[in-house]
Design a protein around this motif. Structure first.
Motif, mmCIF file in Angstrom:
data_model
loop_
_atom_site.group_PDB
_atom_site.id
_atom_site.type_symbol
_atom_site.label_atom_id
_atom_site.label_comp_id
_atom_site.label_asym_id
_atom_site.label_seq_id
_atom_site.Cartn_x
_atom_site.Cartn_y
_atom_site.Cartn_z
ATOM 1 N N LYS A 88 0.874 -1.215 -0.026
ATOM 2 C CA LYS A 88 -0.129 -0.103 -0.059
ATOM 3 C C LYS A 88 1.011 1.054 -0.032
ATOM 4 O O LYS A 88 0.412 2.581 0.336
ATOM 5 N N GLU A 90 3.971 4.116 -1.477
ATOM 6 C CA GLU A 90 4.437 4.732 -2.536
ATOM 7 C C GLU A 90 5.227 4.049 -3.188
ATOM 8 O O GLU A 90 6.384 3.899 -2.628
ATOM 9 N N CYS A 119 -0.750 -0.086 -4.822
ATOM 10 C CA CYS A 119 0.071 0.952 -4.323
ATOM 11 C C CYS A 119 -0.554 2.179 -4.199
ATOM 12 O O CYS A 119 -1.448 2.597 -4.887
ATOM 13 N N LYS A 120 -0.310 2.979 -3.171
ATOM 14 C CA LYS A 120 -0.993 4.362 -2.997
ATOM 15 C C LYS A 120 -0.502 5.425 -4.175
ATOM 16 O O LYS A 120 -1.464 6.044 -4.502
#
Length: 158
Positions: A88, A90, A119-120
């Motif tokens: 999750k 960056e 991923c964020k």
């Protein structure tokens, strides 16, 4: 598992291992990379990758703990992807154009799709250069890294 890695990293070098004068280690690094590293860049890598043995002027490669003990993490690709499903964070993934994928392109593409989905923030960039790009040409990658790190902030890049 972290304790295992830390213990491996602290392992003493077996004095029976092959030892060399530091200049020979630099030459070997340059040679095995096909000349992609300079003597100066090899010196930088040897700060972490070699240790001076006492007494005398002999040095030895330390190698990464995972390389010395590859049986620790041998996950299947599907198991690895399952773990990555929980990513999750960056993620900035840079690929040096002159460097090959370690795994097959299909596995790399599947991995990148997982990152993109979960991923964020995810960004994939291909950068001219070889595997050692951050070392051999930091001015090419630094602005890309800075831009990525600052992309979710209110800070402007000057």
């Amino acid at each position: 598992m972290c304790k295992q890695f830390l213990a491996l990293d602290r392992q003493k070098i077996d004095v029976r291992t092959m030892t060399y004068p530091i200049e020979k280690l630099k030459d070997l690094y340059v040679q095995v990379t096909g000349g992609k590293l300079s003597q100066q860049e090899a010196t930088i890598l040897l700060k972490r990758g070699a240790r001076k043995l006492k007494p005398g002027d002999n040095w030895a490669f330390t190698r990464d703990a995972v390389i010395r003990n590859p049986g620790l993490f041998q996950l299947s690709h599907s198991a690895s992807l399952s773990i990555l499903e929980n990513s999750k964070c960056e993620m900035l993934l840079m690929k040096a154009i002159d460097s090959r994928f370690v795994e097959g392109e299909d596995i790399c593409e599947a991995t990148m799709k997982v990152f993109e989905k979960n991923c964020k923030l995810y960004e994939y960039i291909e950068v001219p250069g070889n595997h050692f790009l951050p070392l051999t040409n930091p001015t090419a990658v630094a602005p890309l890294i800075n831009r990525f790190l600052l992309s979710n902030t209110n800070v402007e890049i000057s």
